[in-house]
Design a protein around this motif. Structure first.
Motif, PDB file in Angstrom:
ATOM      1  N   ILE A 205       0.814  -1.209   0.000  1.00  0.00           N
ATOM      2  CA  ILE A 205       0.000   0.000   0.000  1.00  0.00           C
ATOM      3  C   ILE A 205       0.846   1.256   0.000  1.00  0.00           C
ATOM      4  O   ILE A 205       0.665   2.154  -0.831  1.00  0.00           O
ATOM      5  N   GLU A 206       1.778   1.355   0.962  1.00  0.00           N
ATOM      6  CA  GLU A 206       2.520   2.609   1.074  1.00  0.00           C
ATOM      7  C   GLU A 206       3.387   2.871  -0.147  1.00  0.00           C
ATOM      8  O   GLU A 206       3.492   4.007  -0.627  1.00  0.00           O
ATOM      9  N   TYR A 207       3.988   1.825  -0.707  1.00  0.00           N
ATOM     10  CA  TYR A 207       4.818   1.987  -1.903  1.00  0.00           C
ATOM     11  C   TYR A 207       3.971   2.458  -3.083  1.00  0.00           C
ATOM     12  O   TYR A 207       4.335   3.403  -3.795  1.00  0.00           O
ATOM     13  N   SER A 208       2.826   1.820  -3.300  1.00  0.00           N
ATOM     14  CA  SER A 208       1.950   2.205  -4.407  1.00  0.00           C
ATOM     15  C   SER A 208       1.422   3.622  -4.235  1.00  0.00           C
ATOM     16  O   SER A 208       1.279   4.358  -5.217  1.00  0.00           O
ATOM     17  N   CYS A 209       1.109   4.006  -3.007  1.00  0.00           N
ATOM     18  CA  CYS A 209       0.645   5.377  -2.759  1.00  0.00           C
ATOM     19  C   CYS A 209       1.698   6.387  -3.198  1.00  0.00           C
ATOM     20  O   CYS A 209       1.386   7.402  -3.841  1.00  0.00           O
ATOM     21  N   THR A 210       2.956   6.113  -2.883  1.00  0.00           N
ATOM     22  CA  THR A 210       4.010   7.064  -3.261  1.00  0.00           C
ATOM     23  C   THR A 210       4.231   7.077  -4.768  1.00  0.00           C
ATOM     24  O   THR A 210       4.481   8.125  -5.361  1.00  0.00           O
ATOM     25  N   LYS A 211       4.125   5.920  -5.406  1.00  0.00           N
ATOM     26  CA  LYS A 211       4.352   5.876  -6.853  1.00  0.00           C
ATOM     27  C   LYS A 211       3.186   6.492  -7.623  1.00  0.00           C
ATOM     28  O   LYS A 211       3.389   7.083  -8.699  1.00  0.00           O
ATOM     29  N   ALA A 212       1.969   6.376  -7.100  1.00  0.00           N
ATOM     30  CA  ALA A 212       0.853   7.117  -7.690  1.00  0.00           C
ATOM     31  C   ALA A 212       1.085   8.614  -7.510  1.00  0.00           C
ATOM     32  O   ALA A 212       0.760   9.421  -8.395  1.00  0.00           O
ATOM     33  N   GLY A 213       1.681   8.978  -6.378  1.00  0.00           N
ATOM     34  CA  GLY A 213       2.032  10.379  -6.145  1.00  0.00           C
ATOM     35  C   GLY A 213       3.085  10.873  -7.116  1.00  0.00           C
ATOM     36  O   GLY A 213       3.030  12.020  -7.580  1.00  0.00           O
ATOM     37  N   VAL A 214       4.067  10.020  -7.450  1.00  0.00           N
ATOM     38  CA  VAL A 214       5.094  10.397  -8.425  1.00  0.00           C
ATOM     39  C   VAL A 214       4.450  10.676  -9.786  1.00  0.00           C
ATOM     40  O   VAL A 214       4.812  11.628 -10.483  1.00  0.00           O
ATOM     41  N   MET A 215       3.472   9.854 -10.151  1.00  0.00           N
ATOM     42  CA  MET A 215       2.762  10.073 -11.411  1.00  0.00           C
ATOM     43  C   MET A 215       2.057  11.432 -11.404  1.00  0.00           C
ATOM     44  O   MET A 215       2.154  12.196 -12.377  1.00  0.00           O
TER      45      MET A 215
END
Length: 321
Positions: A205-215
């Protein structure tokens, strides 16, 4: 080739297929041209002098970052690596008054030890780079952390570190480096995201949240450069790799339950280096190419979205990054 096409045209049964194939090719080509125009491709060509550019790479001591450092150096470009860990090959250490390894110099390679979680530390190191190496013209935000733990197993420190490194450091570095790029109307910011930007699975969850944020960071940055700062030649690019064989996911990839395809960090690095050194376009890079199919998952029917996420639900059950 021409004789084959002539043969196909002479047979009425093949004519619809030829026409359909040509139409698809024309639509694809037009779409590619429109995409390049939308991200202001070709406006920077000719302005890049690679013996004078300075490239900053975060997370340059291992994985994709180390492969990027090696390849840019081999092209004669001045590279600055920012990482909390010194590179394995560090032989000469120069320490500052806070006892940090501040610079490791070897021809056109410079290493600065910095905690990317700290905005003030990022500001300090950017000022030092500009004064001693040169004003950076390319930033590759590559550093990343992950845990592979379920939500209730993540402590506060781990969650904050992942967000600080994976997304907040992009803000701190852009705030420090963009003013000079905007003033010169010359620069390129590359954000390394992930296919996890589109698909969030259990234990990530936390990793995907940050990578969606990078997008979102990449998309918003491009909009502001175009509509707030009026730049024409400051490029933005984003990279969406699938699973990359780096120390970050080593524990997971050696687990018997892992069967997904892996790509090497050198594959990602080669693609980024080639893209950056063209000097004429921003845009998106998917590795492998079929990762782009997952970019549209939000438009899939809900049942299909859940099927895709469910199919990966056990990948992180018994292991961590």
């Amino acid at each position: 080739m021409a004789s084959t096409l002539d043969l196909l045209r002479r047979h009425a049964a093949f004519r619809p297929l030829v026409g359909a194939g040509f139409s698809l090719w024309a639509c694809y080509t037009l779409s590619q041209l429109l995409s390049r125009y939308a991200v202001r491709s070709y406006r920077g060509r000719g302005s890049w002098k690679w013996d004078k550019e300075v490239i900053v790479i975060t997370g340059g001591s291992g994985g994709i970052g180390a492969a990027l450092v090696e390849r840019f150096i081999s092209q004669g470009v001045t590279v600055v690596s920012l990482d909390i860990k010194p590179p394995p090959s560090t032989q000469v250490e120069v320490r500052d008054d806070k006892n940090r390894i501040s610079v490791k110099k070897e021809n056109n390679y410079h290493y600065y030890q910095v905690d990317l979680r700290s905005r003030s530390a990022v500001q300090e190191v950017v000022a030092q780079i500009s004064a001693t190496v040169g004003v950076p013209t390319v930033l590759i935000n590559n550093a990343g952390l992950g845990s592979g733990r379920s939500l209730l197993d993540c402590d506060e420190s781990s969650i904050r570190s992942i967000f600080d490194v994976n997304i907040l450091s992009h803000f701190w570095l852009a705030q420090a480096l963009l003013p000079a790029m905007i003033e010169a109307d010359h620069g390129h910011i590359v954000s390394v995201a992930s296919v996890a930007s589109f698909v969030t699975i259990a234990g990530n969850i936390e990793y995907s949240c940050t990578k969606a944020g990078v997008m979102s960071f990449h998309e918003g940055l491009g909009q502001e450069l175009k509509h707030r700062y009026g730049t024409k030649s400051v490029l933005t690019s984003i990279v969406y790799p699938y699973w990359v064989q780096t120390p970050l996911i080593q524990n997971m990839t050696t687990h018997p339950s892992f069967h997904d395809p892996l790509i090497g960090p050198e594959v990602v690095a080669d693609k980024i280096v080639k893209h950056v050194m063209r000097g004429d376009r921003g845009g998106e890079i998917y590795l492998p190419w079929y990762g782009s199919l997952l970019a549209g998952i939000r438009g899939f029917p809900l049942w299909l979205q859940e099927f895709i996420r469910d199919s990966k639900a056990g990948m992180l059950r018994e292991t961590t990054f």
